[in-house]
Enzyme design. Structure first.
Site, PDB file in Angstrom:
ATOM      1  N   LYS A  33       0.823  -1.217   0.000  1.00 49.71           N
ATOM      2  CA  LYS A  33       0.000   0.000   0.000  1.00 49.71           C
ATOM      3  C   LYS A  33       0.858   1.269   0.000  1.00 49.71           C
ATOM      4  CE  LYS A  33      -0.744   0.395   5.020  1.00 49.71           C
ATOM      5  NZ  LYS A  33      -0.034   1.660   5.205  1.00 49.71           N
ATOM      6  N   THR A  34       2.011   1.244   0.670  1.00 46.42           N
ATOM      7  CA  THR A  34       2.863   2.435   0.676  1.00 46.42           C
ATOM      8  C   THR A  34       3.388   2.722  -0.728  1.00 46.42           C
ATOM      9  OG1 THR A  34       3.529   1.940   2.955  1.00 46.42           O
ATOM     10  CG2 THR A  34       4.861   3.540   1.746  1.00 46.42           C
ATOM     11  N   ASP A 217      -3.822   7.514   4.346  1.00 46.47           N
ATOM     12  CA  ASP A 217      -3.287   6.195   4.680  1.00 46.47           C
ATOM     13  C   ASP A 217      -3.993   5.670   5.935  1.00 46.47           C
ATOM     14  OD1 ASP A 217      -1.719   3.947   4.653  1.00 46.47           O
ATOM     15  OD2 ASP A 217       0.051   4.918   5.510  1.00 46.47           O
ATOM     16  N   GLU A 218      -4.070   4.338   6.073  1.00 46.91           N
ATOM     17  CA  GLU A 218      -4.676   3.702   7.267  1.00 46.91           C
ATOM     18  C   GLU A 218      -6.061   4.295   7.558  1.00 46.91           C
ATOM     19  OE1 GLU A 218      -3.305   1.163   8.332  1.00 46.91           O
ATOM     20  OE2 GLU A 218      -1.128   1.308   8.353  1.00 46.91           O
ATOM     21  N   GLN A 248      -7.994  -4.895   9.449  1.00 45.84           N
ATOM     22  CA  GLN A 248      -6.924  -4.555  10.383  1.00 45.84           C
ATOM     23  C   GLN A 248      -7.300  -3.371  11.278  1.00 45.84           C
ATOM     24  OE1 GLN A 248      -2.684  -5.056   9.097  1.00 45.84           O
ATOM     25  NE2 GLN A 248      -3.544  -5.015   7.044  1.00 45.84           N
ATOM     26  N   ARG A 630       1.705 -10.999  10.274  1.00 42.28           N
ATOM     27  CA  ARG A 630       3.048 -10.456  10.518  1.00 42.28           C
ATOM     28  C   ARG A 630       4.117 -11.442  10.037  1.00 42.28           C
ATOM     29  NH1 ARG A 630       1.780  -6.196   9.782  1.00 42.28           N
ATOM     30  NH2 ARG A 630      -0.208  -7.188   9.318  1.00 42.28           N
TER      31      ARG A 630
END
Length: 760
Positions: A33-34, A217-218, A248, A630
């Site tokens: 996503k970044t 973002d987020e 998330q 993770r």
């Protein structure tokens, strides 16, 4: 332009090159996503659709903002220094600095961090002669910040009773104080900016015209006011490019509203919804586990992660008889990974609650493996534990000035800086400790200090014949530490850690051979070992360094030494290759080659509090989803039949999440749980502790012949299989607390309830 886009997969390319319209990008864990966000900005600039000054990009951490700016600098030959890329608070600060007059702020207004805000509130309460025990400063701070995050000034907050009305009055007084002093807290930055743009139409239109492209973002972590702020900045024509993952969303306790994603899709009439499902982090079995688990949540926007990396290793699951055995298994598996060439820093041990870290830290310390607690402190370095240890140090040695100064006014008992100065002067004058100097202080200061001394001496007298765990429990209560943290909004974790100190003491006396009932203040045993005592040439007796602790120190003195050594010895140094320990919340955004998820038991993960909150279990499942994703190459999960928490042995059922994982992706390293609480597993010190406690209770109730035992597995027609956790009363009046897993804890009358014993 081709170079800018050539490394993108089809979904990423589609997202980056979307037209200037509202868009929602569902970016799964490890889906890049970044890269999508930064490439989108670079593509908009490179194609001439917007100048760098026309971009507004919002992140949730300064670290993420810096990373975005660094990547942009590498992509395009532009100066990123003036770009509006930052956190909500950072961007609001920038806007308020430019329009301080319109915002009714002085040009040099200062920002209060959390500690500064708390200090300002304490000062306010003192100036108004408000009882800070009835109206705790920290509670007032949470009240104020919560109101601001809902966009409410004091006059608009509804008060249903006198207590809340007083809080509203204090909120108003706090606002006046801040305005008078020219300061703003974090929540005020956002609210003041929102109010400024709401009422100042020319200014609002200016920024809406300037920032035609807004990237967030987020997005799943936005709260209600942040979402309102974004809508205000976007106006009717702003192209908001929202990137997030509803699977998330794990910060509801901070005010995050996962519903903002669905609201955005609806209110902005989003026609472009793109799912980034290609995962570049994890192997197939790990992703299968994550996908199948999260599918149990309702109201998802929906996506399914996939990978080209192959299935990889299956998810390994271990059932331990105790949390000590669980910790030792984690250590042994970690050693095997390291022996195979894995870096320690690529191994993470995750837990749901900070209190769980103590047992793992102890095992790592014993094994001599360096580790680092990420996003938190090691157990014996946590403030609440250091406070408790200081009280115990004064019980052991009242002349420890450092311990005295740490807790003489914590919790607060009216002993201020001036009183301490008087005491220090007296101690210097007579060459004695602060504790011994207390009788030399008169007046109100002397009275308050004398009360503290009486508290210590009273606790020492009350516990002189008690065991170390019993002493610790009483000190936590009589010191006021438990009561103090009960008044804090987020004090539950600190209380959990304090109660875990009782567990630490229980394990310590058992491991070091003091005996479970040995008085904490008792002196050393008589020397019985041959060669234990050595007489030097000048006739002075010294103790051999190999002599056991229980022969040379009281349980309390030995425990305090142990705590000091564990607190300072094995924390990894900066740059040192070390295992990573952290809560699942702290792990969000990180990735590791190997991940251990520990403590997967009903009541712990999912946490027992989740049953009480609306949507709580679904948030716990999202938290589990974050934990699973993770891991890149290896994923381990573990649970324990017994666990020492809050000073008591808990008999556990495995987490419901195990029933929601695909069997074909799992490898059980021990038999699936059959509730054989003390089977033929290798014994550990903790198992002995659990046996000791269970046997004491069992012996007590054998005389009453009730026919049931703590730790026994039973079956109930309505609730299914459960474990007896506690028994109250006896004979025909006996009742039992039974943990029925997803049905929770039930208190049943053993004479009435139709229970069946489950054969072991």
């Amino acid at each position: 332009m081709q170079n800018l886009l050539h490394n993108l997969n089809p979904e990423q390319l589609a997202a980056v090159t979307l037209p200037a319209q509202p868009a929602l990008i569902l970016a799964g864990a490890g889906s890049g996503k970044t890269r999508v966000l930064t490439t989108r900005i670079a593509w908009l600039i490179q194609t001439g659709q917007v100048s760098p000054a026309g971009i507004l990009a919002v992140t949730f951490t300064n670290k993420a903002a810096k990373e975005m700016l660094t990547r942009l600098s590498a992509m395009l030959p532009i100066n990123t220094r003036g770009m509006w890329i930052g956190t909500f608070h950072g961007l609001c600060n920038r806007l308020l600095r430019a329009h301080y007059r319109d915002a009714a702020l002085p040009q040099t207004f200062q920002i209060l961090d959390t500690q500064d805000q708390l200090s300002a509130i304490k000062r306010l309460l003192k100036s108004l002669n408000v009882d800070d025990e009835k109206y705790p400063p920290r509670n007032l701070m949470y009240f104020i910040n919560n109101a601001k995050e809902q966009g409410l000034r004091a006059q608009y907050v509804e008060a249903n009773d006198d207590y809340n009305r007083r809080f509203v009055e204090l909120y108003a007084a706090y606002e006046n104080q801040c305005q008078r002093e020219g300061v703003v807290d974090f929540a005020e930055l956002l609210l003041r900016t929102y109010e400024l743009l709401s009422r100042n139409e020319p200014l609002r239109r200016h920024y809406q015209s300037r920032f035609r492209h807004i990237l967030v973002d987020e997005f799943q972590d936005t709260n209600d006011l942040q979402y309102k702020w974004l809508k205000l900045m976007a106006g009717e024509h702003g192209a908001v490019f929202a990137v997030g993952d509803d699977d998330q969303s794990i910060y509801a306790f901070r005010g995050a509203n996962v519903g903002n994603m669905a609201a955005f899709e609806r209110e902005f009439h989003v026609q472009n919804l793109i799912k980034l499902e290609q995962n570049y982090r994890s192997h197939g079995h790990i992703l299968d586990a994550a996908n199948v688990l999260i599918a149990n949540n309702s109201k998802r926007l929906g996506k399914n992660l996939r990978t080209d990396a192959g299935h990889g290793e299956p998810v390994r699951i271990y059932e331990a008889s105790s949390d000590i055995q669980e910790a030792n298994w984690v250590i042994e598996e970690s050693k095997s990974l390291i022996a195979e060439g894995a870096s320690r820093s690529e191994i993470a041990i995750l837990y749901r609650s900070n209190a769980q870290s103590r047992v793992i830290e102890h095992a790592l310390f014993t094994a001599g493996i360096p580790y680092r607690v990420y996003g938190g402190q090691r157990f014996f370095e946590r403030a609440e534990i250091k406070h408790a240890i200081a009280y115990l140090q004064l019980m052991d040695n009242p002349h420890n000035d450092s311990a005295f100064l740490r807790v003489v006014n914590f919790p607060t008992r009216g002993i201020g800086a001036r009183s301490i100065e008087q005491l220090q002067d007296a101690a210097r004058q007579y060459g004695i400790s602060l504790y011994a100097a207390v009788p030399y202080i008169s007046g109100k200061a002397g009275s308050s200090l004398g009360a503290f001394v009486k508290l210590i001496e009273g606790a020492r007298f009350e516990t002189q014949h008690l065991s170390l765990p019993e002493m610790v429990q009483i000190v936590l209560e009589t010191s006021g530490l438990i009561a103090h943290y009960q008044n804090e909004k987020e004090g539950a974790d600190r209380i959990e850690n304090l109660e875990q100190l009782v567990s630490a003491a229980t394990l310590f006396v058992n491991e070091e051979g003091f005996g479970m009932d040995a008085p904490a203040l008792a002196g050393p045993k008589a020397q019985t070992s041959a060669g234990a005592a050595i007489v030097s040439e000048d006739g002075v007796e010294i103790i051999d360094a190999d002599t056991p602790l229980n022969e040379v120190m009281s349980p309390l003195s030995a425990f305090l030494s142990h705590a000091s050594l564990e607190a300072g010895d094995n924390q990894a140094q900066a740059g040192q290759d070390a295992l990573q320990l952290m809560t699942v919340h702290s792990a969000k955004g990180l990735e590791f080659d190997a991940v251990f998820i520990t403590g997967l038991e009903e009541g712990l993960f999912p946490h027992e509090n989740s049953e009480k909150a609306d949507g709580g279990v679904e948030e716990e499942r999202r938290l589990m989803y974050v934990a699973i994703t993770r891991a890149k190459k290896r994923l381990y999960m573990s649970f324990s039949q017994t666990r020492m928490l809050h000073g008591q042995t808990r008999y556990n059922m495995k987490s419901r999440f195990f029933d929601e994982l695909p069997e074909e992706s799992l490898k059980w390293l021990s038999p699936k749980v059959q509730h054989h609480w003390f089977g033929n597993q290798r014994r550990s010190a903790w198992d002995e502790v659990a046996d000791f406690e269970a046997n004491k209770v069992a012996q007590k109730f054998t005389k009453q012949d009730i026919g049931w035992r703590i730790g026994e597995t039973v079956f109930h027609q309505k609730f299914g299989e459960g474990v007896i956790v506690n028994i109250e009363g006896g004979g025909t009046n006996a009742r039992a607390n039974i943990n029925f897993g997803r049905h929770g804890m039930k208190l049943l009358d053993l004479g009435i309830a139709k229970l069946e014993k489950v054969a072991s």
